[in-house]
Write an enzyme that holds these catalytic residues in place. Structure first.
Site, short mmCIF file in Angstrom:
data_model
loop_
_atom_site.label_atom_id
_atom_site.label_comp_id
_atom_site.label_asym_id
_atom_site.label_seq_id
_atom_site.Cartn_x
_atom_site.Cartn_y
_atom_site.Cartn_z
CG LEU A 101 -1.81 1.05 1.59
CD1 LEU A 101 -2.93 1.08 0.56
CD2 LEU A 101 -2.40 0.82 2.98
CG HIS A 114 -9.93 5.34 -4.93
ND1 HIS A 114 -11.13 5.59 -5.54
CD2 HIS A 114 -10.11 4.26 -4.14
CE1 HIS A 114 -12.02 4.68 -5.13
NE2 HIS A 114 -11.41 3.86 -4.28
CG LEU A 115 -6.66 2.77 0.72
CD1 LEU A 115 -5.27 2.91 1.31
CD2 LEU A 115 -7.68 2.67 1.83
CG HIS A 116 -4.51 1.59 -5.25
ND1 HIS A 116 -4.42 2.96 -5.23
CD2 HIS A 116 -3.43 1.15 -5.92
CE1 HIS A 116 -3.32 3.34 -5.87
NE2 HIS A 116 -2.70 2.25 -6.28
CG PHE A 117 -4.01 -3.21 0.00
CD1 PHE A 117 -2.94 -3.51 0.81
CD2 PHE A 117 -5.14 -2.62 0.56
CE1 PHE A 117 -2.98 -3.25 2.17
CE2 PHE A 117 -5.19 -2.35 1.92
CZ PHE A 117 -4.11 -2.66 2.72
#
Length: 161
Positions: A101, A114-117
């Protein structure tokens, strides 16, 4: 010296940034790289992967930080990361995974709003000198073939995630 062509990289290097958020767009339309759309999470293939099977797992809601997630969203996101690892393990048989992340541009986030793994399958011997010396990655399977392999497996995932 041999020449290895990697024409898909020039689109990333020279291309302009897409307007809007790629994750929000993936929720709004039928995107060829979208593998899963759930109640609180989505999974898309990385358009510019490090290697075959490179997944991006994001919350549906447009948030940039972990503390902006509700407890239910955080739990759903981690459950979908686990599901992605299981599906990649079943279908691609990797030797391991990198899961990461990147929060903020300085940390390497390409889409920082936009948070993303990142879920990246790894195999012994999957890196070589080309990546170090020539800034070229060898990706043995076409992105469309990987999507075709994974999409049916994600169709079986519980839509409550």
């Amino acid at each position: 010296m041999q020449t290895m062509w990697a024409p898909w990289r020039i689109e990333y290097i020279l291309g302009g940034k897409e307007e809007g958020c790629i994750f929000c767009q993936a929720m709004a339309e039928q995107d060829r790289l979208t593998l899963y759309k759930g109640r609180s999470t989505l999974v898309v293939m990385n358009k510019f992967p490090y290697i075959n099977g490179h997944l991006l797992v994001a919350p549906v809601r447009h948030v940039a930080t972990l503390d902006a997630l509700t407890a239910a969203e955080a739990a759903g996101l981690m459950a979908m990361v686990r599901e992605g690892i299981a599906i990649l393990g079943q279908s691609m048989k990797p030797d391991g995974f990198n899961v990461g992340l990147n929060l903020g541009r300085v940390a390497g986030a390409g889409v920082e709003a936009h948070l993303h793994f990142h879920v990246v399958p790894r195999w012994f011997g999957d890196t070589n000198a080309l990546a170090v010396f020539a800034d070229v990655r060898v990706i043995p399977e076409h992105l469309e073939a990987t999507v075709a392999k994974l999409k049916p497996l994600f169709a079986a995932v519980d839509p409550l995630h």
